[in-house]
Enzyme design. Sequence first.
Site, PDB file in Angstrom:
ATOM      1  N   GLU A 413       0.765  -1.245   0.000  1.00 56.98           N
ATOM      2  CA  GLU A 413       0.000   0.000   0.000  1.00 56.98           C
ATOM      3  C   GLU A 413       0.801   1.305   0.000  1.00 56.98           C
ATOM      4  O   GLU A 413       0.664   2.134   0.896  1.00 56.98           O
ATOM      5  CB  GLU A 413      -0.963   0.002   1.187  1.00 56.98           C
ATOM      6  CG  GLU A 413      -1.982  -1.124   1.106  1.00 56.98           C
ATOM      7  CD  GLU A 413      -2.958  -1.146   2.277  1.00 56.98           C
ATOM      8  OE1 GLU A 413      -2.776  -0.377   3.244  1.00 56.98           O
ATOM      9  OE2 GLU A 413      -3.900  -1.953   2.231  1.00 56.98           O
ATOM     10  N   GLU A 558      -5.555  -7.794  -0.812  1.00 50.23           N
ATOM     11  CA  GLU A 558      -6.367  -7.673   0.402  1.00 50.23           C
ATOM     12  C   GLU A 558      -7.805  -7.337   0.032  1.00 50.23           C
ATOM     13  O   GLU A 558      -8.049  -6.414  -0.748  1.00 50.23           O
ATOM     14  CB  GLU A 558      -5.819  -6.582   1.331  1.00 50.23           C
ATOM     15  CG  GLU A 558      -4.459  -6.897   1.941  1.00 50.23           C
ATOM     16  CD  GLU A 558      -3.975  -5.807   2.884  1.00 50.23           C
ATOM     17  OE1 GLU A 558      -4.815  -4.991   3.344  1.00 50.23           O
ATOM     18  OE2 GLU A 558      -2.759  -5.766   3.166  1.00 50.23           O
TER      19      GLU A 558
END
Length: 649
Positions: A413, A558
């Site tokens: 991320e 995710e």
Amino acid sequence: MSDEKKDVNSQQENVGKKGINKKLIIAFAGMGAVIVGLVIALILVATSGKKDVDSSASKAESSSAVASETDDTSEEDSVADESEDEPDDEEEESKDDKKEKGFIISYSGDNSWQDGDKVMTGMEIGIENNSDEALKEWTLELEIDQLKSCDGWNGNFKVKGNKLTVTNVDYNGEIAKGGSTSIGCNIGTGTKLNVKSAKLNGVECTVKKGKVSQNNNNNNNNQNNDKKVTEKDVKKLLKRTSKAKQGDDWLHTDGSKILDKDGKEVWLTGVNWFGYNTGTNTFDGLWNSELVTSVEAIADHGFNLIRVPMSAELINQWSEGEYPKANYNNAYNEELNSMNSLEIFDYFLKLAEENGLKVMPDIHSAETNASGHTVNLWYTDKVTVKNYYHALEWLADRYKDNDTIVAFDLKNEPHGKPNEGDAAAIWNDSKDANNWKYVAETAASKVLAKNPNVLIMVEGIEIYPKNIKKNGDYSSTNSDDYYFNWWGGNLRGVKDYPIDLGKYQDKLVYSPHDYGPTVYQQPWFEGDYTYKSLMKDCWKDNWFYIQKQDIAPLLIGEWGGFMTEPNLTWMTYMRKLIKDNHVNHTFWCFNANSGDTGGLVKDDFVTWDEEKYDFVKEVLWQEGGKFVGLDHAIPLGDNGITLKKAKGL
């Protein structure tokens, strides 16, 4: 020259005038010089001996001594002062071992970002029990300046005015005498994060800002147990299974497909299990469960890949021969007691292989910190970009001959907003330090130079310019000039600046993250959203076009959340997208202690949440009622088959 020296000289002059023989004076002076020389030599030997015992302490003391000296201090005086001030080994050790009594609350905020009128901070909180008794359960009350919101994990969080109240969950309620536990949250305040005071079970605590006490509670159930743990043969435990065939399980890509060595299309359907990034230095949950049975359960439930979040800092410590303590329940995991934290990871790889599982390390954070994922970039003041590259290189090189590890997720991320400038991740054709596209290509080349067989997962960023010609350098700080998406979920840049891995292009997989409204109320969740509206407003232009246009495969690294509304509707649509298109994915997550999503297991890390599992089971790779693994020789758990026996998609 010091005043003391002046006095000695004047006395000598007076004695000489009284008629003392000059030869006697010279003899006395010579004897004195010899004695002083011997004393100085002895002192220097003793001092250097102490420095060898504790160089860090000695350096600090030496610096202090030098700084406090005046210009006219003699060499003899400075040596004498240093030897007098420096404590002996026993005193120094007792000083280091001495801990503050009571409860210590430590906290840090490693990253912050603006969200409307709130300053959001990724906050980690350590609770250290230096009282005379173990805690069976706890309630933490923090007074925080201009507190507005809090979303946390490893505890139950409640905001009322400027008071944040956190109570324990089942797995961390007991804190042994001398033990500690850590919790974390994304906290919103009206000003820079400041904890004014803290109480634990109504008792005032010492509050410290900075380094956070990590989980160190692994002896809860046997801390006072005098029974010696049997030493295991570590080499025997770490020896790979004879059933495995090395090198036959490497994967590659063709367009939007992932293929095995024979050209059979495969489907990576995995799960995340974190802990190697948080300070636990192994998997979270082993305080209540066993590593062996946990790995078996993941395989038996049909997940064929485990994404393992890790910190670059921990990997680099391993590479230097340092092994931070792994925190787990000693009684439940007796065989781990003779292993260091790296050997425990090696043992996990062996267990994974024995159960037909594959593994994907993920550099989840630069530093070891439960809130480390909130830091925008892949480096910090403590962990440089060179350190980041080194962690990947070392890991790739160490396991280049182990096809249990089939992929690397280069960085979790990358993100940042327009007003954060150079501190925000960007995606263009520059060599800027914050250009994730350039760094990802560099990191991938280093990994593939060590092991050219592994897949490379490249995540997205958070923002991308609406007009790449006018704002390709991200100079605008106006949010209206950018497309936004989840952290790591914006892969619009692939259209303009695709990742180039050269001769290893068939190892590239793009890996976005996507979540529902319980994690954050994104604009595309407003009103009565549908599958079509999500595709139009978010998924298609941010990342799904990559698979649709056959550019490269996708793996959603995710996705997940609570099985309640308003999250369940989004999860159902996401599952449909994955199922209809055979999108590769790793579900978030196995852990019970994921505060904003929950886990596949409950707080004991043993009992599975059957409702959630049944939901996810629909998008696990199955043929003829059997789960399909990614190993050609070893079947996936008790209910699966080998890749050799599978037909393929």
